[in-house]
Enzyme design. Structure first.
Site, PDB file in Angstrom:
ATOM      1  N   ASN A   1      -2.084  -5.262  -7.610  1.00  9.97           N
ATOM      2  CA  ASN A   1      -3.167  -4.580  -6.924  1.00  9.97           C
ATOM      3  C   ASN A   1      -3.725  -3.570  -7.920  1.00  9.97           C
ATOM      4  O   ASN A   1      -3.091  -2.553  -8.209  1.00  9.97           O
ATOM      5  CB  ASN A   1      -2.662  -3.863  -5.661  1.00  9.97           C
ATOM      6  CG  ASN A   1      -3.763  -3.088  -4.939  1.00  9.97           C
ATOM      7  OD1 ASN A   1      -4.634  -2.496  -5.550  1.00  9.97           O
ATOM      8  ND2 ASN A   1      -3.700  -3.085  -3.616  1.00  9.97           N
TER       9      ASN A   1
ATOM     10  N   GLU B   1      -7.522  -6.064  -4.507  1.00 15.24           N
ATOM     11  CA  GLU B   1      -8.356  -4.861  -4.485  1.00 15.24           C
ATOM     12  C   GLU B   1      -9.152  -4.732  -5.788  1.00 15.24           C
ATOM     13  O   GLU B   1      -9.162  -3.677  -6.435  1.00 15.24           O
ATOM     14  CB  GLU B   1      -7.501  -3.608  -4.226  1.00 15.24           C
ATOM     15  CG  GLU B   1      -8.296  -2.512  -3.545  1.00 15.24           C
ATOM     16  CD  GLU B   1      -7.462  -1.329  -3.058  1.00 15.24           C
ATOM     17  OE1 GLU B   1      -8.057  -0.381  -2.533  1.00 15.24           O
ATOM     18  OE2 GLU B   1      -6.217  -1.371  -3.182  1.00 15.24           O
TER      19      GLU B   1
ATOM     20  N   TYR C   1      -4.660  -9.986  -0.052  1.00 17.68           N
ATOM     21  CA  TYR C   1      -4.652  -8.529   0.134  1.00 17.68           C
ATOM     22  C   TYR C   1      -4.700  -8.270   1.636  1.00 17.68           C
ATOM     23  O   TYR C   1      -5.748  -8.325   2.265  1.00 17.68           O
ATOM     24  CB  TYR C   1      -5.857  -7.911  -0.582  1.00 17.68           C
ATOM     25  CG  TYR C   1      -5.997  -6.416  -0.407  1.00 17.68           C
ATOM     26  CD1 TYR C   1      -4.879  -5.581  -0.379  1.00 17.68           C
ATOM     27  CD2 TYR C   1      -7.258  -5.830  -0.292  1.00 17.68           C
ATOM     28  CE1 TYR C   1      -5.008  -4.214  -0.237  1.00 17.68           C
ATOM     29  CE2 TYR C   1      -7.404  -4.456  -0.145  1.00 17.68           C
ATOM     30  CZ  TYR C   1      -6.275  -3.650  -0.124  1.00 17.68           C
ATOM     31  OH  TYR C   1      -6.409  -2.293   0.031  1.00 17.68           O
TER      32      TYR C   1
ATOM     33  N   ASP D   1      -0.498  -7.801  -2.307  1.00 17.66           N
ATOM     34  CA  ASP D   1      -0.208  -6.566  -1.588  1.00 17.66           C
ATOM     35  C   ASP D   1      -0.170  -6.906  -0.100  1.00 17.66           C
ATOM     36  O   ASP D   1      -1.218  -7.046   0.529  1.00 17.66           O
ATOM     37  CB  ASP D   1      -1.304  -5.538  -1.889  1.00 17.66           C
ATOM     38  CG  ASP D   1      -1.119  -4.222  -1.136  1.00 17.66           C
ATOM     39  OD1 ASP D   1      -0.128  -4.116  -0.373  1.00 17.66           O
ATOM     40  OD2 ASP D   1      -1.960  -3.324  -1.313  1.00 17.66           O
TER      41      ASP D   1
ATOM     42  N   ASN E   1       1.058  -5.000   2.197  1.00 16.88           N
ATOM     43  CA  ASN E   1       0.899  -3.757   2.962  1.00 16.88           C
ATOM     44  C   ASN E   1       1.956  -3.543   4.042  1.00 16.88           C
ATOM     45  O   ASN E   1       1.651  -3.122   5.162  1.00 16.88           O
ATOM     46  CB  ASN E   1      -0.505  -3.704   3.581  1.00 16.88           C
ATOM     47  CG  ASN E   1      -1.407  -2.725   2.835  1.00 16.88           C
ATOM     48  OD1 ASN E   1      -0.965  -1.647   2.439  1.00 16.88           O
ATOM     49  ND2 ASN E   1      -2.653  -3.116   2.636  1.00 16.88           N
TER      50      ASN E   1
ATOM     51  N   ASP F   1      -2.414   2.678  -8.560  1.00 18.17           N
ATOM     52  CA  ASP F   1      -1.353   3.267  -7.732  1.00 18.17           C
ATOM     53  C   ASP F   1      -0.280   2.241  -7.389  1.00 18.17           C
ATOM     54  O   ASP F   1       0.756   2.582  -6.810  1.00 18.17           O
ATOM     55  CB  ASP F   1      -1.920   3.913  -6.466  1.00 18.17           C
ATOM     56  CG  ASP F   1      -2.878   3.010  -5.713  1.00 18.17           C
ATOM     57  OD1 ASP F   1      -3.090   1.852  -6.154  1.00 18.17           O
ATOM     58  OD2 ASP F   1      -3.433   3.451  -4.691  1.00 18.17           O
ATOM     59  N   HIS F   2      -0.515   0.975  -7.758  1.00 17.02           N
ATOM     60  CA  HIS F   2       0.489  -0.090  -7.672  1.00 17.02           C
ATOM     61  C   HIS F   2       0.891  -0.483  -9.091  1.00 17.02           C
ATOM     62  O   HIS F   2       0.145  -0.246 -10.050  1.00 17.02           O
ATOM     63  CB  HIS F   2      -0.072  -1.336  -6.977  1.00 17.02           C
ATOM     64  CG  HIS F   2      -0.357  -1.161  -5.517  1.00 17.02           C
ATOM     65  ND1 HIS F   2       0.376  -1.768  -4.529  1.00 17.02           N
ATOM     66  CD2 HIS F   2      -1.332  -0.453  -4.884  1.00 17.02           C
ATOM     67  CE1 HIS F   2      -0.122  -1.451  -3.346  1.00 17.02           C
ATOM     68  NE2 HIS F   2      -1.163  -0.645  -3.537  1.00 17.02           N
TER      69      HIS F   2
END
Length: 482
Positions: free
Chosen positions: A226, A257, A335, A375, A377, A472-473
């Protein structure tokens, strides 16, 4: 004359009464020291005045008796009551002086520690701690010297204990330095979890990955990431997506993303590394610069499809799914929608999205095994999130999402490859930007490789690359034997 004699006798009587009171008020230590001074011309063996046979050791009453006998005796060099008082006063003064010295040394030590801490701060933790330890040993050494008047053996024993304590403390400091260094350069190697179980350990790719497959073994190396905005990542000088290709030499890369629009695809394709000639992009059309997925491959796929095939649904309007069919398996880059602030999309997520995706991959599985990656989530278990108790109602860790993850994927025969390979290992793939949690490894595991049970045994390695920044991943990888 008789009157004067009577007065002298009366005076001596009062003097003796005062001496008796003074002697009885003395401590054992003061009595012993006074006797030693009184008997200074003689020598002692095993605590006795050898010439007089009087004890300078024993119970307080015995010492009082010895001192009284000495006062009453007419021995040469005997001390008078006035001399006894002077001796006693001197001893008490010395005792007070010693105690004051000890107290002052301890106070100075404490004050030095405080000043050192305030002056130098955290960068001088080691020096301050060692100084503190030395000061404490020094203070305790004074106490030992005071006690050594009568207990020399205990002094030596105590000093040995202090030396051992200082050695242990230095070893602890050295260990703390190593841990501190690891936290700064490789924070993921130190276990970070609010409530870890006894056998859990931190994931370290340097020590936990298996050796490479023997040369000639047929396999495929897939990575997923991601990127939280691909255009920005391609421009990074520190570590770009292009450098990832050079370092990892993957066969296929899945992205989530990407946040690019259809009009940007050709420009991005030109920036890709040589050899990756096959790329497939799904962009959001309902909200521009949002979501987006891709598959970039050096292997030409048999076929490619976008979305789930349900025309007009939110699933296909937000560019969340790309599927590539290869000779022996399907690969899906996805995603999964975040349930959002206030869990506004929670119902959509668990009642529509998860169920639709589950049906879609089960349909594909009828013809070939499936590799679902991206991802997703959801931090499925408490081991997958740093602070489980504090995130019970946070998107990605609600009971509803975790239950849906289990029912729609794991219970349907899909295997979480990382958890299968690393039970009891804490490895995160996401760290929020807000509080700088990556530096302390306070993260979530939101990125997965789920595979059909029929090929789970062919997984050679399922791994995380926590050292790669830029998003951030972090990327995760899968090596699958064919």
């Amino acid at each position: 004359m008789k009157v004067k004699a009577a007065e002298a006798t009366d005076h001596n009587s009062h003097q003796m009464d005062d001496d008796q009171k003074e002697i009885e008020a003395m401590t054992v230590q003061e009595l012993r020291a006074t006797l030693r001074q009184a008997y200074a011309p003689f020598f002692f063996v095993f605590g006795f005045c050898w010439k007089l046979g009087l004890p300078v050791k024993g119970l307080k009453q015995e010492l009082i008796s010895s001192l009284r006998l000495h006062i009453d005796s007419n021995l040469p060099g005997g001390s008078s009551g006035e001399e006894i008082k002077k001796t006693t006063s001197s001893i008490r003064s010395e005792s007070v002086t010693i105690k004051r010295k000890i107290r002052n040394r301890v106070e100075e030590s404490t004050e030095d520690d405080c000043n050192s801490s305030e002056a130098y701060g955290e960068k001088r933790v080691k020096q301050s701690t060692e100084k503190n330890l030395k000061s404490k040993v020094s203070s305790k050494g004074i106490l030992c010297e005071h006690k050594s008047l009568t207990k020399t053996g205990k002094k030596k024993s105590r000093l040995k204990e202090e030396e051992a304590s200082l050695t242990i403390s230095r070893k602890v400091l050295k260990t703390d330095e190593i841990i501190s260094s690891s936290l700064q350069s490789e924070p993921w190697t130190v276990l970070a979890h609010k409530k870890p179980e006894k056998d859990w350990k931190a994931y370290n790719p340097k020590t936990m990955r298996p050796p490479p497959l023997p040369e000639g073994t047929k396999s495929v190396k897939i990575m997923t990431w991601n990127v939280n905005g691909l255009r920005a990542l391609l421009k990074l000088e520190s570590f770009s997506a292009l450098q990832l290709a050079q370092r990892e030499n993957f066969d296929v890369l899945c992205l989530q993303e990407t946040k690019i629009q259809v009009k940007d695809v050709e420009e991005v394709r030109k920036a890709l590394s040589d050899g990756y000639d096959h790329s497939f992009w799904s962009c959001s059309v309902s909200k521009l610069g949002y979501s987006g997925t891709a598959i970039i491959s050096r292997i030409k796929p048999v076929s490619v499809r976008y979305g789930t095939g349900l025309s007009g649904s939110d699933h296909d309007m937000e560019g969340r799914i790309v599927t590539a069919e290869f000779d022996s398996f399907y690969l899906i880059s996805t995603y999964v929608p975040n349930s959002g602030d206030g869990l506004k999309r929670l119902s959509y997520r668990i009642e529509e999205w998860d169920r639709t995706l589950s049906k879609y991959i089960k349909e594909l599985e009828k013809s070939k095994p499936v590799v679902l990656t991206g991802d997703l989530n959801c931090a499925h278990e408490e081991i997958d999130i740093y602070n489980p108790a504090g995130n019970k109602r946070s998107a990605g860790f609600t009971i509803e999402e975790r239950q849906s993850f289990k029912e729609n994927f794991l219970d349907k025969g899909f295997v979480d490859t990382f958890r299968k390979q690393h039970p009891g290992v804490v490895g995160y793939t996401y760290w929020g930007y807000r509080h700088g949690t990556r530096k302390t490894n306070k993260g979530w595991r939101l990125d997965y490789f789920l595979v059909s049970e029929s090929i789970a045994g062919n997984v050679h390695d399922s791994y995380i690359l926590p050292d790669i920044n830029g998003s951030d991943h972090c990327p995760i990888g899968l090596i699958l034997k064919l």
